[in-house]
Each structure stands twice: as C-alpha cells, then as structure tokens.
Scaffold this motif. Sequence first.
Motif, PDB file in Angstrom:
ATOM      1  N   ASN A 148       1.000  -1.156   0.017  1.00  0.00           N
ATOM      2  CA  ASN A 148       0.001  -0.005   0.028  1.00  0.00           C
ATOM      3  C   ASN A 148       0.729   1.418  -0.004  1.00  0.00           C
ATOM      4  O   ASN A 148       0.523   2.382  -0.609  1.00  0.00           O
ATOM      5  N   LEU A 152       2.658   5.351  -1.906  1.00  0.00           N
ATOM      6  CA  LEU A 152       2.708   6.671  -1.283  1.00  0.00           C
ATOM      7  C   LEU A 152       4.076   7.512  -1.283  1.00  0.00           C
ATOM      8  O   LEU A 152       3.916   8.773  -1.082  1.00  0.00           O
ATOM      9  N   ASN A 220     -13.499   7.632  -1.128  1.00  0.00           N
ATOM     10  CA  ASN A 220     -12.289   8.782  -1.098  1.00  0.00           C
ATOM     11  C   ASN A 220     -11.385   8.375  -2.418  1.00  0.00           C
ATOM     12  O   ASN A 220     -10.481   9.171  -2.845  1.00  0.00           O
ATOM     13  N   THR A 221     -11.548   7.144  -2.933  1.00  0.00           N
ATOM     14  CA  THR A 221     -10.428   6.807  -3.837  1.00  0.00           C
ATOM     15  C   THR A 221     -10.273   7.608  -5.117  1.00  0.00           C
ATOM     16  O   THR A 221      -9.341   8.188  -5.373  1.00  0.00           O
TER      17      THR A 221
HETATM   18  N1  FAQ Z   1      -9.163   0.100   8.574  1.00  0.00           N
HETATM   19  O1  FAQ Z   1     -12.466   5.454   0.575  1.00  0.00           O
HETATM   20  P1  FAQ Z   1     -11.820   4.574   1.402  1.00  0.00           P
HETATM   21  C1  FAQ Z   1       0.868  -0.508   9.094  1.00  0.00           C
HETATM   22  C2  FAQ Z   1     -11.721   3.689   6.104  1.00  0.00           C
HETATM   23  S1  FAQ Z   1       0.233   1.180   8.991  1.00  0.00           S
HETATM   24  C3  FAQ Z   1      -9.726   1.333   9.181  1.00  0.00           C
HETATM   25  O2  FAQ Z   1     -11.174   3.395   0.404  1.00  0.00           O
HETATM   26  P2  FAQ Z   1      -9.168   5.687   1.737  1.00  0.00           P
HETATM   27  C4  FAQ Z   1       2.309  -0.509   9.713  1.00  0.00           C
HETATM   28  C5  FAQ Z   1     -11.444   5.060   5.449  1.00  0.00           C
HETATM   29  O3  FAQ Z   1     -10.719   5.738   6.310  1.00  0.00           O
HETATM   30  C6  FAQ Z   1      -1.672   0.673   8.393  1.00  0.00           C
HETATM   31  N2  FAQ Z   1     -10.407   2.117   8.545  1.00  0.00           N
HETATM   32  O4  FAQ Z   1     -10.555   5.490   2.307  1.00  0.00           O
HETATM   33  C7  FAQ Z   1       2.404  -1.295  10.800  1.00  0.00           C
HETATM   34  C8  FAQ Z   1     -12.445   5.847   5.084  1.00  0.00           C
HETATM   35  O5  FAQ Z   1     -13.158   6.515   6.179  1.00  0.00           O
HETATM   36  P3  FAQ Z   1     -13.405   7.852   6.250  1.00  0.00           P
HETATM   37  C9  FAQ Z   1      -2.371   1.813   8.090  1.00  0.00           C
HETATM   38  C10 FAQ Z   1     -10.405   2.145   7.032  1.00  0.00           C
HETATM   39  O6  FAQ Z   1      -8.334   6.580   2.713  1.00  0.00           O
HETATM   40  C11 FAQ Z   1       2.501  -2.556  10.771  1.00  0.00           C
HETATM   41  C12 FAQ Z   1     -13.535   4.671   4.714  1.00  0.00           C
HETATM   42  O7  FAQ Z   1     -13.154   3.337   5.469  1.00  0.00           O
HETATM   43  N3  FAQ Z   1      -1.835   2.167   6.873  1.00  0.00           N
HETATM   44  O8  FAQ Z   1       0.374  -1.603   8.947  1.00  0.00           O
HETATM   45  C13 FAQ Z   1      -9.630   0.955   6.463  1.00  0.00           C
HETATM   46  O9  FAQ Z   1      -9.176   6.190   0.215  1.00  0.00           O
HETATM   47  C14 FAQ Z   1       2.770  -3.456  11.886  1.00  0.00           C
HETATM   48  C15 FAQ Z   1     -13.763   4.249   3.207  1.00  0.00           C
HETATM   49  O10 FAQ Z   1     -12.626   3.753   2.578  1.00  0.00           O
HETATM   50  C16 FAQ Z   1      -2.395   3.342   6.255  1.00  0.00           C
HETATM   51  O11 FAQ Z   1      -3.080   4.198   6.872  1.00  0.00           O
HETATM   52  C17 FAQ Z   1      -8.808   0.221   7.436  1.00  0.00           C
HETATM   53  N4  FAQ Z   1      -8.451  -0.936   6.911  1.00  0.00           N
HETATM   54  O12 FAQ Z   1      -8.446   4.389   1.536  1.00  0.00           O
HETATM   55  C18 FAQ Z   1       2.292  -0.809  11.956  1.00  0.00           C
HETATM   56  C19 FAQ Z   1      -1.830   3.592   4.850  1.00  0.00           C
HETATM   57  N5  FAQ Z   1      -9.867   0.894   4.986  1.00  0.00           N
HETATM   58  O13 FAQ Z   1     -11.853   8.336   6.633  1.00  0.00           O
HETATM   59  C20 FAQ Z   1       2.563  -1.329  13.154  1.00  0.00           C
HETATM   60  C21 FAQ Z   1      -2.512   4.928   4.379  1.00  0.00           C
HETATM   61  C22 FAQ Z   1     -10.485   2.034   4.775  1.00  0.00           C
HETATM   62  O14 FAQ Z   1     -13.817   8.493   5.050  1.00  0.00           O
HETATM   63  C23 FAQ Z   1       2.634  -2.912  13.187  1.00  0.00           C
HETATM   64  N6  FAQ Z   1      -3.825   4.982   4.101  1.00  0.00           N
HETATM   65  N7  FAQ Z   1     -10.866   2.449   6.087  1.00  0.00           N
HETATM   66  O15 FAQ Z   1     -14.006   8.140   7.583  1.00  0.00           O
HETATM   67  C24 FAQ Z   1      -4.464   4.599   2.924  1.00  0.00           C
HETATM   68  O16 FAQ Z   1      -3.634   4.245   1.939  1.00  0.00           O
HETATM   69  C25 FAQ Z   1      -5.762   4.882   2.840  1.00  0.00           C
HETATM   70  O17 FAQ Z   1      -6.296   5.734   3.806  1.00  0.00           O
HETATM   71  C26 FAQ Z   1      -6.683   3.329   3.090  1.00  0.00           C
HETATM   72  C27 FAQ Z   1      -8.121   3.745   2.696  1.00  0.00           C
HETATM   73  C28 FAQ Z   1      -6.095   2.427   1.728  1.00  0.00           C
HETATM   74  C29 FAQ Z   1      -6.510   2.749   4.260  1.00  0.00           C
END
Ligand code: FAQ
Length: 328
Positions: A148, A152, A220-221
């Motif tokens: 992912n 970015l 949001n995509t």
């Molecule tokens: N969990 O329209 P989309 C890691 C929400 S870091 C919770 O598709 P978007 C490292 C989304 O916010 C992991 N909520 O949204 C590590 C939206 O709600 P809103 C974190 C989720 O933003 C490893 C609604 O659903 N990484 O793992 C999730 O275009 C080990 C509709 O969704 C990032 O944050 C979910 N899975 O795409 C740490 C990467 N999926 O805000 C410790 C950056 C969706 O409108 C230990 N973020 N939602 O109320 C992204 O790439 C994007 O924000 C997505 C979601 C792909 C996560």
Amino acid sequence: MAALNGETMAENQPVDDAGQANFDAVIAKDSRIEPKDWMPADYRHALVRQMSQHAHSEIIGMQPEANWITRAPSLKRKAILMAKVQDEAGHGLYLYSATETLGTTRDEMTEALLAGKARYSSIFNYPTVSWADMGAIGWMVDGAAITNQVPLCRASYGPYARAMVRICKEESFHQRQGFEILLELSHGTPGQKAMAQDAVNRWYAPSLMMFGPPDADSPNTSKSMAWNIKRFGNDELRSRFVGMLAEQVKVLELELPDPDIRFNEDTKSWDYGPLDWAEFKEVLAGRGPCNAQRMERRRAAHDDGAWVREAAAAYAAKQSASNDREAA
Ligand code: FAQ
C-alpha cells in the motif's frame, strides 16, 4: 472526525485563483505540493484525514506486538521485536510531524483519536494469541503495508511522500523478519508448523481488508487518485498483495486459507475468494475483537505520559524566558 485545525484552516481559506492555477499545474505535471503552497481546502482535508489515520495506526499498531516482547522465545528474538515496535513509534512520529505541516497539531490529532473520532487501521483490532502471530504480522501486515505504501512515496504532498520513503525501507525489514519467523516455525516441529499455519489462517483475511473497502464502496479513492495522493485503487493493491503471498507461501510450505486464489490470465491480476465485509464494518464501528482494549490501553498510556508533556512544556517555557532575558 473532529474538526482539526487543518480542516478549520481549510474552511477559512480564501479562494485564490493564482494558487489554484499553480496547484493544478503541479498536479498535472506530477510534481509536489509543499506546505507553504496554496492548496484547495478539500485536498488539505483529505491529507489530514489519511495521514492522521496512518499515524494513529502506527501508534496503536505497537500494541499487538508489544504483547509478545516479554514472551519472545530468545534474547535475539526479543531484541528484534523490541526494535521493530520502536520503529513503528518512529513511523507514527514522522507522520504526525508531516501532518502538522498542514496546520493540525499533534495534540489535536491525539484528542480526536482518544475521543473515538479518528480512525486507525482495522488490522490492529485482532488479538495476538501465539508467537507465530509475530511472524504472520511481519509477513502479512507489514507486507500489506509495503504494498500500500510504496506508491505513497510518490504522493503529491511532499512531506508525506518523503516520510514514506524511510517508513517503507523499515517496513521491508519488518516483513523479512516476520517471514523468517514463519520459515523457522514451518520447518520446525509439527507443533510449530501447525502454530504457523494457524497464524496465517487467522491473519489472511484481515490483512486483505487493510486495503480498504472494494473500489465500488470507497468514497475517497477517485478524488485521492485525481490528486495523485493514492496511485492505485484498493482492489488493485489487494490483488497484487495476494499475488505476493501466493508465491512466498510456497517457500514457507504453508497454505493460504483461500481455495479461490488464482492468477487470472484475462485480467492479468490475482483473483481471491469473497471477504467478509460485514466483519470489516463491525471493526470500523468499534466492535472488533480488541477495539475496546486497544483504546483503553492508548488512553492509559496518554494519561501516564501527562507528566512528560508537563515537564517538556515547563522546560520550553523556562528556555524561552531565558532566551528573552538574553535578548533584552
Ligand atoms: N481500517 O474511501 P476509502 C501499518 C476507512 S500502517 C480502518 O477506501 P481511503 C504498519 C477509510 O478511512 C496501516 N479504516 O478510504 C504497521 C474511510 O473512512 P473515512 C495503516 C479503513 O482513505 C505494521 C472509509 O473506510 N496504513 O500497517 C480501512 O481512500 C505493523 C472508506 O475507505 C495506512 O493508513 C482500514 N483498513 O483508503 C504498524 C496507509 N480502510 O476516513 C504496526 C495510508 C478504509 O472516510 C505494526 N492510508 N478505511 O471516515 C491509505 O492508504 C488509505 O487511507 C486506505 C483507505 C487504503 C487505508
């Protein structure tokens, strides 16, 4: 989410035709927007939303693995796990700092999280019940994070993209250490192999859901892609991730718990079986297996750290008073 400063700034921002023209040109030539550049209110809002959620995920994401630091099977494993968990704290800090450049303070972001108004990744609401979960998290959760997050590194907002470069390098190391834990277990005793397989079975579907809802349900995509924040849709990245797992699982001599995985020659992408999106929605609504525990722990850590914030503020005030005296 709470109205964070960046959002308030965005609402109060005057229309600026020259700024808009510059912004459009920068996006059209796939270049970078920097903090002092004028940017549309909804672009700023989208960044604050995604980046603060990302930062919170890194910080809450320390908990499932921290659960195993004292029980790691050797001194070496303990040292590696501790370093990994510390890396995640560092990622949270880079991301909070990058988000602050948009006019939102870390305190405001933290307040939104603690008030239950900000999201963090669904994946961190699942329990870590065995040592093999440390392997599965590294291989699958960090693996999904890399899939992912590498795109970015080319996000249009400079501070976010630059933060992601270092984060991705560290995540690659994390993924390999997880893979190595599973490799050792899967080639160990039958009991160890079963433990590794059980962890893979439990983390598979939640790690696929980390990529977010199917594109058709992702509000949001399209805007994010038009602004060059996201480079690919949720489904495309999820499918790439499945392809990566499908190849690497052979080396582990384990199985993925999905009989429908296959490479689709027509679409040139990986197909997989249906995911339980009702479960995903429950987790997002705060009703996952560990949501309450994760937030309770985060609030307690915040309260426990109050004295550090007070001491830092008192020290800063003292320094500033002494600088003022010197300047007078
Ligand atoms: N969990 O329209 P989309 C890691 C929400 S870091 C919770 O598709 P978007 C490292 C989304 O916010 C992991 N909520 O949204 C590590 C939206 O709600 P809103 C974190 C989720 O933003 C490893 C609604 O659903 N990484 O793992 C999730 O275009 C080990 C509709 O969704 C990032 O944050 C979910 N899975 O795409 C740490 C990467 N999926 O805000 C410790 C950056 C969706 O409108 C230990 N973020 N939602 O109320 C992204 O790439 C994007 O924000 C997505 C979601 C792909 C996560």
